[in-house]
Design an enzyme around this catalytic site. Structure first.
Site, PDB file in Angstrom:
ATOM      1  CG  ASP A  35      66.032 111.345  -7.751  1.00  0.00           C
ATOM      2  OD1 ASP A  35      65.853 110.128  -8.035  1.00  0.00           O
ATOM      3  OD2 ASP A  35      65.479 112.290  -8.344  1.00  0.00           O
ATOM      4  CB  ALA A  36      68.963 112.137  -1.731  1.00  0.00           C
ATOM      5  CG  ASP A  39      72.148 112.704  -6.763  1.00  0.00           C
ATOM      6  OD1 ASP A  39      72.186 112.070  -7.832  1.00  0.00           O
ATOM      7  OD2 ASP A  39      71.384 113.684  -6.560  1.00  0.00           O
ATOM      8  CB  SER A  84      67.498 105.321 -45.824  1.00  0.00           C
ATOM      9  OG  SER A  84      66.263 105.750 -46.152  1.00  0.00           O
ATOM     10  CG  LEU A  85      63.596 102.008 -42.737  1.00  0.00           C
ATOM     11  CD1 LEU A  85      62.705 102.260 -41.532  1.00  0.00           C
ATOM     12  CD2 LEU A  85      63.672 100.522 -43.024  1.00  0.00           C
ATOM     13  CD  GLU A 115      61.296  97.621 -34.508  1.00  0.00           C
ATOM     14  OE1 GLU A 115      61.378  96.701 -33.678  1.00  0.00           O
ATOM     15  OE2 GLU A 115      62.271  98.065 -35.128  1.00  0.00           O
ATOM     16  CE  LYS A 117      60.450 106.255 -40.633  1.00  0.00           C
ATOM     17  NZ  LYS A 117      61.305 107.238 -40.040  1.00  0.00           N
ATOM     18  CG  ASP A 119      60.332 112.116 -35.904  1.00  0.00           C
ATOM     19  OD1 ASP A 119      61.332 112.047 -36.659  1.00  0.00           O
ATOM     20  OD2 ASP A 119      59.478 113.003 -35.995  1.00  0.00           O
ATOM     21  CD  GLU A 175      65.886 106.995 -35.066  1.00  0.00           C
ATOM     22  OE1 GLU A 175      66.462 105.954 -35.459  1.00  0.00           O
ATOM     23  OE2 GLU A 175      65.538 107.911 -35.832  1.00  0.00           O
ATOM     24  CE1 TYR A 227      66.907 101.245 -35.998  1.00  0.00           C
ATOM     25  CE2 TYR A 227      65.800 102.679 -34.429  1.00  0.00           C
ATOM     26  CZ  TYR A 227      66.575 102.514 -35.561  1.00  0.00           C
ATOM     27  OH  TYR A 227      67.013 103.604 -36.231  1.00  0.00           O
ATOM     28  CE  LYS A 292      63.043  97.334 -38.128  1.00  0.00           C
ATOM     29  NZ  LYS A 292      63.910  97.506 -36.955  1.00  0.00           N
ATOM     30  CE  LYS A 316      57.474 109.196 -43.335  1.00  0.00           C
ATOM     31  NZ  LYS A 316      58.472 110.138 -42.812  1.00  0.00           N
ATOM     32  CB  CYS A 410      65.942 141.123 -52.225  1.00  0.00           C
ATOM     33  SG  CYS A 410      66.610 140.126 -50.891  1.00  0.00           S
ATOM     34  CB  CYS A 413      70.212 142.747 -50.298  1.00  0.00           C
ATOM     35  SG  CYS A 413      69.724 142.113 -51.910  1.00  0.00           S
ATOM     36  CB  CYS A 426      67.293 138.014 -53.992  1.00  0.00           C
ATOM     37  SG  CYS A 426      68.626 139.209 -53.781  1.00  0.00           S
ATOM     38  CB  CYS A 432      71.691 139.132 -51.274  1.00  0.00           C
ATOM     39  SG  CYS A 432      70.286 138.796 -50.186  1.00  0.00           S
TER      40      CYS A 432
HETATM   41  S1  IVH Z   1      65.345  99.874 -39.116  1.00  0.00           S
HETATM   42  C1  IVH Z   1      68.317  98.626 -42.303  1.00  0.00           C
HETATM   43  N1  IVH Z   1      63.680 100.466 -37.198  1.00  0.00           N
HETATM   44  O1  IVH Z   1      63.909 105.599 -39.696  1.00  0.00           O
HETATM   45  C2  IVH Z   1      67.455  98.956 -41.140  1.00  0.00           C
HETATM   46  N2  IVH Z   1      64.649 102.253 -38.389  1.00  0.00           N
HETATM   47  O2  IVH Z   1      63.258 106.629 -42.351  1.00  0.00           O
HETATM   48  C3  IVH Z   1      67.008 100.333 -41.167  1.00  0.00           C
HETATM   49  N3  IVH Z   1      63.970 104.461 -37.627  1.00  0.00           N
HETATM   50  O3  IVH Z   1      67.146 105.857 -40.915  1.00  0.00           O
HETATM   51  C4  IVH Z   1      66.486 100.899 -39.957  1.00  0.00           C
HETATM   52  N4  IVH Z   1      62.662 103.780 -36.008  1.00  0.00           N
HETATM   53  O4  IVH Z   1      66.827 106.064 -38.416  1.00  0.00           O
HETATM   54  C5  IVH Z   1      64.477 100.943 -38.155  1.00  0.00           C
HETATM   55  N5  IVH Z   1      62.213 100.831 -35.451  1.00  0.00           N
HETATM   56  C6  IVH Z   1      63.004 101.307 -36.391  1.00  0.00           C
HETATM   57  C7  IVH Z   1      63.167 102.691 -36.616  1.00  0.00           C
HETATM   58  C8  IVH Z   1      63.990 103.124 -37.629  1.00  0.00           C
HETATM   59  C9  IVH Z   1      63.163 104.844 -36.630  1.00  0.00           C
HETATM   60  C10 IVH Z   1      64.638 105.422 -38.506  1.00  0.00           C
HETATM   61  C11 IVH Z   1      66.006 105.072 -38.941  1.00  0.00           C
HETATM   62  C12 IVH Z   1      66.019 105.207 -40.433  1.00  0.00           C
HETATM   63  C13 IVH Z   1      64.812 106.011 -40.678  1.00  0.00           C
HETATM   64  C14 IVH Z   1      64.283 105.761 -42.069  1.00  0.00           C
END
Ligand code: IVH
Length: 669
Positions: A35-36, A39, A84-85, A115, A117, A119, A175, A227, A292, A316, A410, A413, A426, A432
């Site tokens: 590290d040093a 740096d 989204s998924l 792969e 997911k 978080d 992510e 990803y 996918k 999930k 409440c 308030c 309330c 409030c």
């Molecule tokens: S693919 C169109 N791959 O999960 C392709 N998403 O619940 C869409 N996420 O909004 C995304 N890991 O933010 C993809 N390996 C992964 C992921 C991933 C996490 C998130 C992503 C998405 C959310 C949906």
């Protein structure tokens, strides 16, 4: 002192070396120097860049430390919508997903990549000619927040792409997340400073990224896993997901190694089961597996719905559960005035996060689960949602406390609490404190006082800085205090004060709407204004009288009388009037209107007037238009080819009007 030419060379060399060590450390997990020593290299580069400011560059490793704070996070429109998924926890649903794809592609097997997911927080990174030019959060999918300076501080994000040739344009999705160790350390430091700390690593990552001051982001050890390549120009697009992950690696991105090419859905489901076990040992949070379609051609063939692609599914993990004891039950008040019972727990570790509170949602949930202080319960934490109490666990021989019941007042308030279905609210409304920000937002909104320049951000800081404590305080605002707010200078402060002054002249209906009485929207506020003509008369109306007004039912009536019988609300209203707010009565009240109390039904095709116009005319004159005939109908207006409504009218003895007779009934416009 070095000359410009040799400084340039030296700087380039240093940057290259630092980048190589960054990669070894942050991507390959295989550091080669101390590290040093690292740096030292960085310091040398900083000194040189300081001495030769012309040679500084946005993609220099020295930029990782963060830039001076910005005043806001500007919006950023994504190159490609960030979808989204679809998600499930059921393997059978994953099989159904596979079946849909096989059918659509007319094949008996589809190859997948599975792969983790992650978080964390989804980001779009845009590279132009290899240079990182923008990073944005997901936002609504189309437009996110520009967090470029913040993302530049994440060491696993390449500031420029490695490997030649660089595409002319590339958008990468991945992510950002905070590894568990960093999360725990951050929370420990926050607790020491007396700050509340983050509920989970995901919130902590979001907090770190949505900073105006990127130096704060730099101080948090975020990671970025790439990803997807969302768009690529000026270089060949990989034909498969596996190829894409390889290309991303080549460009210098961090890819998590837990991914697998699967010949069919069963392999992907199997991968999910194995990853669920490996999960606990991972240094960061994942909440499932993303399956996918591997081939880009397959993806293109099945396409996307408006919100999510058809070619991917999030499988999930089941939520994590744990057992602990309820120490007490508290009641929180939300921004809408909704009361939520919360179990205060003996702290317990649920998958790496200490949980000391769990929601019981509402009184019905509480009653159904019959949870009391002292009880043993099973709690559940799913991803980033608030932990919830799943069930009570019987403990043999335990003496239980009295059943818990919702408070009548409440807790914030002291206003009376009103039950509505499963929920309790309330009735304090505007007065409030828990509901203050939202109340003021509503008060200033378009249909209400319509105060230009008074947006959400301003209201939040005004309340946080205690510049206002009630809606009436708006009319007591002084310029001096406004100038304390971010983004306010002399001119904008003047403009806001003027807008507030102007808003004092307000129609009675808008004023009533602005009060934020439960169940009283713009339409009902209009009815009340029209019917009563003055604020005093509305405030004095009994529930009985109110339900006599067409379209006002017992629920609305109870909300109105409840609101005005609350002392705090009356005080707030009086205060507003004392500040010079002058609700203007409607020019004509309902009693003056010719069709008040009359109900019309239209049937057949009307000549010379459209349905919409006819309806509008009737309503403007105080009447009501219904779609079905009953004994209470006053007039049925029959055009040509009238249907069964006409027959029913005749049968019930309801007056039937021809279109000419109807028009004759209306006064000249
Ligand atoms: S693919 C169109 N791959 O999960 C392709 N998403 O619940 C869409 N996420 O909004 C995304 N890991 O933010 C993809 N390996 C992964 C992921 C991933 C996490 C998130 C992503 C998405 C959310 C949906």
């Amino acid at each position: 002192m070095m000359d410009g030419k040799s400084a340039e060379k030296k700087i380039a060399k240093l940057r290259e070396r630092i980048e190589r060590h960054d990669r070894l450390y942050y991507i390959d997990n295989n550091p080669k120097i101390s590290d040093a020593a690292y740096d030292e290299l960085l310091r040398e580069l900083e000194d040189l860049e300081e001495a030769f400011p012309d040679l500084a560059a946005d993609d220099s490793p020295t930029k990782r430390v963060g830039a001076p704070p910005r005043s806001s996070l500007p919006p950023a429109v994504h190159l490609m919508p960030m979808l989204s998924l679809d998600s499930t926890t059921s393997a059978d649903e994953a099989r159904a997903f596979d079946e849909r794809l096989r059918k659509a592609l007319e094949r008996d097997r589809v190859a997948y990549t599975a792969e983790p997911k992650f978080d964390g927080l989804s980001l779009e990174l845009v590279y132009e000619n290899g240079l990182l030019i923008r990073a944005a959060t997901r936002g609504d999918g189309t437009t996110g927040e520009d967090v470029t300076p913040n993302v530049r501080t994440i060491r696993s994000v390449p500031l420029h792409l490695q490997g030649a040739p660089a595409p002319s344009l590339m958008s990468v999705r991945g992510e950002a997340l905070l590894p568990l160790a960093g999360f725990r350390e951050l929370n420990r430091r926050m607790t020491e400073r007396g700050e509340p700390g983050f509920a989970n690593p995901r919130n902590a990552a979001a907090g770190a990224l949505r900073q105006l001051d990127s130096r704060i982001t730099a101080s948090r050890p975020l990671k970025f896993f790439a990803y997807e390549i969302m768009k690529i120009e000026g270089a060949p697009a990989p034909a498969s997901h596996a190829g894409e992950l390889a290309a991303l690696t080549g460009h210098g991105f961090l890819i998590d190694y837990h991914w697998k090419e699967c010949a069919g859905i069963e392999e992907a489901i199997d991968f999910h089961a194995r990853l669920a076990e490996a999960r606990e040992a991972l240094p960061f949070e994942i909440d499932g597996v993303v399956i996918k379609a591997d081939s880009k051609r397959d993806r293109a063939a099945v396409g996307a719905r408006s919100r999510s692609p058809r070619w991917a599914l999030a499988l999930k993990f089941e939520p994590r559960r744990e057992i602990t004891d309820v120490e007490d039950i508290a009641v929180g008040v939300g921004r809408t005035g909704k009361l939520t019972p919360v179990a205060l727990l003996k702290p317990v570790d649920v998958g790496g996060v200490t949980v000391s509170r769990a929601t019981l949602h509402n009184a019905r949930d509480l009653e159904r689960k019959d949870v009391r202080p002292g009880d043993r319960v099973r709690i559940e934490r799913a991803g980033d949602v608030i932990p919830a109490v799943v069930e009570r666990i019987e403990v043999a021989g335990q003496k239980r406390s009295e059943p818990f019941s919702m408070p009548e007042q409440c807790p914030v308030c002291g206003s009376p609490v009103e039950a509505e279905g499963a929920n309790h609210y309330c009735t304090g409304g505007l007065s409030c404190p828990a509901q203050l920000k939202r109340g003021i937002m509503h008060f200033a909104s378009k249909g209400a006082f319509d105060i230009e320049g008074l947006g959400e951000k301003t209201i939040e800081s005004m309340v946080d800085l205690e510049i206002i404590g009630s809606v009436a305080d708006l009319f007591r605002l002084e310029e001096e205090r406004l100038l304390e707010l971010e983004g306010f200078a002399g001119k904008s402060a003047d403009n806001l004060l003027e807008a507030i002054e102007r808003s004092k002249e307000i129609a009675l209906s808008r004023f009533i709407y602005a009060l934020g009485i439960r169940n009283v929207g713009e339409h009902v506020a209009g009815l009340l204004a029209l019917h009563y003509g003055s604020l005093d008369a509305v405030a004095a109306a009994s529930a009985d009288e109110l339900t006599g007004i067409h379209e006002i039912g017992p629920e609305v009536a109870a909300s109105v009388t409840g609101f005005f019988s609350n002392e705090r609300n009356r005080k707030t209203v009086d205060d507003l009037l004392a500040q010079g707010v002058a609700p203007r009565p409607p020019e004509r009240t309902a009693a003056d209107l010719p069709l008040t109390g009359k109900t019309f039904v239209f049937t057949g095709s009307l000549e010379g007037i459209t349905r919409g116009e006819a309806k509008g005319r009737v309503q403007a004159l105080g009447g009501r238009v219904s779609s079905s005939v009953s004994a209470k109908t006053d007039y049925v207006v029959a055009g040509s080819d009238p249907g069964s409504k006409y027959e029913k009218a005749v049968r019930l003895g309801v007056t039937v009007l021809s279109i000419d007779e109807f028009l004759a009934l209306l006064p000249e416009e």
